[in-house]
Design an enzyme around this catalytic site. Structure first.
Site, PDB file in Angstrom:
ATOM      1  N   PHE A 239      -2.154  18.284  11.188  1.00 23.43           N
ATOM      2  CA  PHE A 239      -3.033  18.718  10.088  1.00 23.43           C
ATOM      3  C   PHE A 239      -4.397  18.036  10.104  1.00 23.43           C
ATOM      4  O   PHE A 239      -5.131  18.104   9.137  1.00 23.43           O
ATOM      5  CB  PHE A 239      -2.348  18.522   8.726  1.00 23.43           C
ATOM      6  CG  PHE A 239      -0.950  19.081   8.670  1.00 23.43           C
ATOM      7  CD1 PHE A 239      -0.734  20.447   8.819  1.00 23.43           C
ATOM      8  CD2 PHE A 239       0.143  18.252   8.497  1.00 23.43           C
ATOM      9  CE1 PHE A 239       0.554  20.962   8.794  1.00 23.43           C
ATOM     10  CE2 PHE A 239       1.438  18.766   8.480  1.00 23.43           C
ATOM     11  CZ  PHE A 239       1.640  20.126   8.624  1.00 23.43           C
ATOM     12  N   ILE A 465       1.738  20.588  18.212  1.00 24.92           N
ATOM     13  CA  ILE A 465       1.839  19.815  16.962  1.00 24.92           C
ATOM     14  C   ILE A 465       2.746  20.523  15.958  1.00 24.92           C
ATOM     15  O   ILE A 465       2.642  20.314  14.757  1.00 24.92           O
ATOM     16  CB  ILE A 465       0.442  19.509  16.376  1.00 24.92           C
ATOM     17  CG1 ILE A 465      -0.348  20.780  16.034  1.00 24.92           C
ATOM     18  CG2 ILE A 465      -0.352  18.660  17.359  1.00 24.92           C
ATOM     19  CD1 ILE A 465      -1.662  20.506  15.291  1.00 24.92           C
ATOM     20  N   GLY A 466       3.635  21.350  16.499  1.00 27.03           N
ATOM     21  CA  GLY A 466       4.567  22.096  15.656  1.00 27.03           C
ATOM     22  C   GLY A 466       4.159  23.542  15.532  1.00 27.03           C
ATOM     23  O   GLY A 466       4.862  24.360  14.942  1.00 27.03           O
ATOM     24  N   ASN A 630       2.394  35.478  19.460  1.00 27.89           N
ATOM     25  CA  ASN A 630       3.822  35.503  19.123  1.00 27.89           C
ATOM     26  C   ASN A 630       3.922  35.820  17.631  1.00 27.89           C
ATOM     27  O   ASN A 630       3.466  35.044  16.787  1.00 27.89           O
ATOM     28  CB  ASN A 630       4.460  34.139  19.443  1.00 27.89           C
ATOM     29  CG  ASN A 630       5.934  34.078  19.065  1.00 27.89           C
ATOM     30  OD1 ASN A 630       6.355  34.552  18.005  1.00 27.89           O
ATOM     31  ND2 ASN A 630       6.736  33.496  19.936  1.00 27.89           N
ATOM     32  N   THR A 633       5.765  32.904  15.481  1.00 26.62           N
ATOM     33  CA  THR A 633       5.059  31.632  15.259  1.00 26.62           C
ATOM     34  C   THR A 633       3.739  31.871  14.532  1.00 26.62           C
ATOM     35  O   THR A 633       3.298  31.031  13.751  1.00 26.62           O
ATOM     36  CB  THR A 633       4.815  30.881  16.589  1.00 26.62           C
ATOM     37  OG1 THR A 633       4.125  31.736  17.488  1.00 26.62           O
ATOM     38  CG2 THR A 633       6.105  30.419  17.218  1.00 26.62           C
ATOM     39  N   GLY A 703      -4.200  28.414  13.024  1.00 25.25           N
ATOM     40  CA  GLY A 703      -3.631  27.224  12.385  1.00 25.25           C
ATOM     41  C   GLY A 703      -4.249  26.886  11.043  1.00 25.25           C
ATOM     42  O   GLY A 703      -3.628  26.226  10.216  1.00 25.25           O
ATOM     43  N   GLU A 704      -5.485  27.323  10.833  1.00 25.23           N
ATOM     44  CA  GLU A 704      -6.178  26.861   9.633  1.00 25.23           C
ATOM     45  C   GLU A 704      -6.592  27.965   8.663  1.00 25.23           C
ATOM     46  O   GLU A 704      -6.735  27.717   7.470  1.00 25.23           O
ATOM     47  CB  GLU A 704      -7.389  26.017  10.049  1.00 25.23           C
ATOM     48  CG  GLU A 704      -6.935  24.682  10.602  1.00 25.23           C
ATOM     49  CD  GLU A 704      -7.994  23.923  11.370  1.00 25.23           C
ATOM     50  OE1 GLU A 704      -8.579  23.011  10.789  1.00 25.23           O
ATOM     51  OE2 GLU A 704      -8.226  24.211  12.558  1.00 25.23           O
TER      52      GLU A 704
END
Ligand code: MOS
Length: 737
Positions: A239, A465-466, A630, A633, A703-704
């Site tokens: 994060f 990072i996951g 994907n 995810t 991611g963000e």
């Protein structure tokens, strides 16, 4: 040559390739590597925010059985806290205390418990000075920083004449919005295991950037980066706080050197609040001017955020205001106030998350002032090109995101009057906001190897990072190689592998997939060339374009009996493997296009009018984020971002003691994050967006963006429910009563 259609594994909701290892405990995180003769480090942290260490008594600690060393500024080896890029660090070089929680010593013992106990026995006397902790009390010292905000942009920027734009407006909204300090709280704390082998240093580190950690540690210790190897196979969330190597990383290495044994240093949860960054407090002024029919004439977004006294971090709250809406007069600025705290840092969508709360709340206020639907207001100011750079978008699906989101949410049934929608005693509110995040990409490299047995291994430094890097890169590699995913192993997390950027700025998918794609293609081409130029191959002399690669075989497009396997080709040539390396980097597309992801957020809240309690009860997020690598995810990332935003809107708030600068809610009991009961059924949708410019695969990064607009959508829904405009996060019940 083509890859067969049935092999388009990219985009499929493939289960995580590392899922089995993770749920069975087989996935090794940085604190879990079995190392012989391992010793344990525990740091001692300053109890004051500013001053000097007048005296430090380590005698009692040194006498604890099993203690190998107590290292303080009195006996620490020489090092530099500044070299190697990234944050300025505190590595026991003098007696100065710059913030509460600064590491001022490290105890190393043969067990963790002995190290903990010994650390508690160290006696410190301080010469305490009056610290500056409160940002509001120090606003007079706000300054325009010399440094840049991301993408090398100046902190202040304007187009047109904001004064004129506001003066000519028929309607104006001028408000101040504030956000508190927040902490990242990844499940896995920061952890470093340092192992010296002669003059070579091996670090197992929980990091978002193995190469950045390598540079930083080498710089601080004054050794060549080649002497430092950083490994990080699994990271339990980042994060942003793991996007910089902080002081404990070189400290672990220094301690290991001193005791001549490997040292493991894991930060406790309480130690995650202070020395490893946080999202800074912000005060944001937004001024919007508009014509009677809702055309923006002026957009001003001015942010003030905190930084430390020794280092600079700018929370770029007003960055999105430069590009999000069409407006002739735009003025944005960022100012900083130096406080006696640790340096703040990137936290999921730094700037966009905090800034969109202010701007998208203000847009909602303007919509009410004008009596225009908030979606309609945004459409009337739709930016057809980037108003700052004056460049076309590489792609933009925001219109579809508004339309699809509104449809799925049922927005047309909304009665816009605050307090008009009820469910029994409960007040129901519907709010929306725009989401946006830039599409970033950095140079990245990868190596693909096709093995004699027809399997492949692809390697690229990088991190997972996951987010699912292992999984999506396996898919990208399989497709490029013409192999089924089961035959492809993707490896990452080692500075011995090809270089990649930090996993920050949502750039890993875009950067690493470009390299993996190219390396895979190149390796496949090499196998093909072997076949085409070999008289003994059934494909000898045919056109490369007529050959299809699929499931580890090559065959002729119209005559699939004319075929052979990769394994067969390698065997005939006596090869153990065929290898290809690719170095991918962004090109001139950056100068030609403005590249961003966009989305719409729709929130429903249910407010208890007696207690002020806000529950989020429904969510629809719709995104235009380029090609999805994907579906499973991707969905998880977007949902995760929205959940993070629910925390930001309703719960998260790091409370600091104004006298000593100590975080008073430094644990997960007192620092509230959303749990399952706080999260509604979140519907995430995306537009089928093909972007031919951003990078080879058309990936934008996800991611963000999920967190952006989230807090505003909730604040807007709360206003709709209650008629109360909360401009100060988090929206806790006391603010609604
Ligand atoms: Mo992210 S805050 O760019 O690690």
């Amino acid at each position: 040559m083509n890859t067969g259609d049935t092999n388009t594994v990219v985009g499929k909701p493939l289960n995580r390739v590392d899922g089995y290892l993770k749920v069975t405990g087989g996935a090794r995180y940085s604190a879990e590597f079995p190392v012989a003769k391992l010793a344990y480090g525990v740091t001692i942290q300053s109890a004051i925010a500013k001053g000097k260490i007048a005296a430090i008594d380590t005698k009692a600690a040194e006498q604890v059985p099993g203690v190998l060393a107590v290292i303080t500024h009195l006996n620490a080896p020489k090092a530099s806290g500044e070299k190697g890029g990234g944050r300025k660090l505190q590595v026991l070089q003098d007696n100065t205390v710059l913030y509460s929680g600064q590491h001022i010593g490290i105890v190393v013992a043969d067990t963790f418990e002995r190290a903990m106990h010994a650390a508690s026995l160290v006696q410190i006397r301080y010469q305490e000075e009056q610290p500056k902790i409160n940002m509001r009390e120090n606003l007079a010292q706000a300054y325009l920083p010399q440094g840049k905000i991301p993408r090398n942009e100046p902190p202040d920027k304007s187009h047109g004449d904001i004064t004129q734009g506001l003066a000519t407006a028929a309607f104006r909204v001028e408000q101040t919005y504030t956000t508190p300090v927040e902490n990242h709280n990844p499940m896995e704390p920061h952890a470093t295991t340092a192992v010296w082998q002669g003059d070579q240093l091996l670090l197992y580190d929980a990091t978002q950037g193995i190469f950045q950690a390598q540079q930083k540690v080498a710089g601080v210790l004054g050794i060549e980066p080649e002497k430092v190897r950083v490994m990080s196979y699994y990271v339990g969330g980042g994060f942003g706080c793991k996007g910089s190597a902080w002081s404990h990383v070189p400290l672990a290495a220094m301690a290991a050197k001193q005791v001549n044994r490997p040292v493991k240093l894991v930060l406790g949860r309480i130690q995650m609040y202070g020395p490893v960054g946080f999202r800074p407090q912000t005060i944001q002024q937004v001024s919007l001017g508009a014509t009677r029919d809702g055309k923006l004439t002026a957009l001003r977004h001015a942010g003030i955020s905190q930084t430390s006294t020794f280092d600079e971090f700018i929370e770029p709250v007003a960055k999105s205001a430069r590009m999000i809406y069409a407006c002739p007069h735009i003025e944005t600025s960022h100012h900083l106030v130096q406080l006696d705290t640790g340096t703040p840092t990137f936290m999921r969508a730094p700037g966009e998350a905090s800034g969109s709360f202010a701007l998208e709340s203000a847009m909602d206020e303007l919509a009410y002032a004008l009596n225009i639907d908030p979606i309609e207001l945004r459409l009337r100011n739709y930016a057809e090109i980037d108003p700052d750079k004056k460049l076309p978008w590489s792609s933009k699906s925001l219109r579809e995101c508004y339309r699809i989101g509104a449809e799925k949410f049922g927005w047309q049934k909304r009665n816009s009057k605050p307090g008009s929608m009820r469910d029994g005693n409960y007040l129901i509110g519907w709010g929306m906001a725009t989401a946006t995040y830039p599409t970033n990409r950095s140079p990245a490299s990868a190596i693909a190897q096709i093995m004699a047995d027809g399997t492949a291994v692809v390697r690229s430094g990088s991190q997972d990072i996951g987010t699912g890097t292992y999984t999506v890169m396996t898919q990208v590699a399989a497709e490029a190689l013409g192999l089924p995913v089961e035959k492809v192993r993707f490896e990452l997390g080692d500075t011995k592998m090809p270089e990649t950027p930090v996993s920050g700025g949502s750039q890993t998918a875009a950067s690493v997939s470009s390299a993996v794609h190219l390396a895979g293609n190149e390796a496949r081409s090499k196998v093909l060339q072997l076949a085409l130029s070999d008289r003994n191959s059934p494909l000898y002399g045919v056109n490369a374009e007529d050959v299809i690669a699929q499931d580890g075989s090559l065959f002729l497009k119209n005559k699939s009996s004319q075929t052979e396997t990769y394994a067969g080709i390698l065997a005939r040539h006596g090869l153990k493997m065929i290898e290809a390396r690719a170095d991918a980097k962004p090109g001139e597309e950056k100068e030609k296009y403005s590249m961003h992801a966009f989305g719409s957020q729709f929130a429903e809240v249910r407010v208890n009018p007696d207690s002020g309690e806000v529950r989020v009860t429904r969510w629809v997020g719709t995104f235009g984020v380029g090609r999805i690598l994907n579906a499973k995810t991707a969905r998880s990332q977007l949902i995760g971002g929205i959940v993070y935003g629910i925390g930001m809107a309703l719960m998260e708030h790091t409370v600091t003691d104004p006298h000593r600068g100590r975080v008073v809610n430094a644990d997960l009991a007192e620092y509230h994050v959303p749990v399952n009961a706080d999260v509604p059924n979140i519907e995430v949708l995306w537009v089928d967006e093909r972007d031919p410019y951003v990078n080879p695969l058309g990936v934008k990064g996800i991611g963000e963006i999920g967190i952006t607009g989230t807090a505003a959508a909730i604040a807007n829904a709360v206003y709709h429910a209650t008629g109360k405009r909360i401009r100060d996060l988090p929206i806790t019940l006391d603010k609604l009563l």
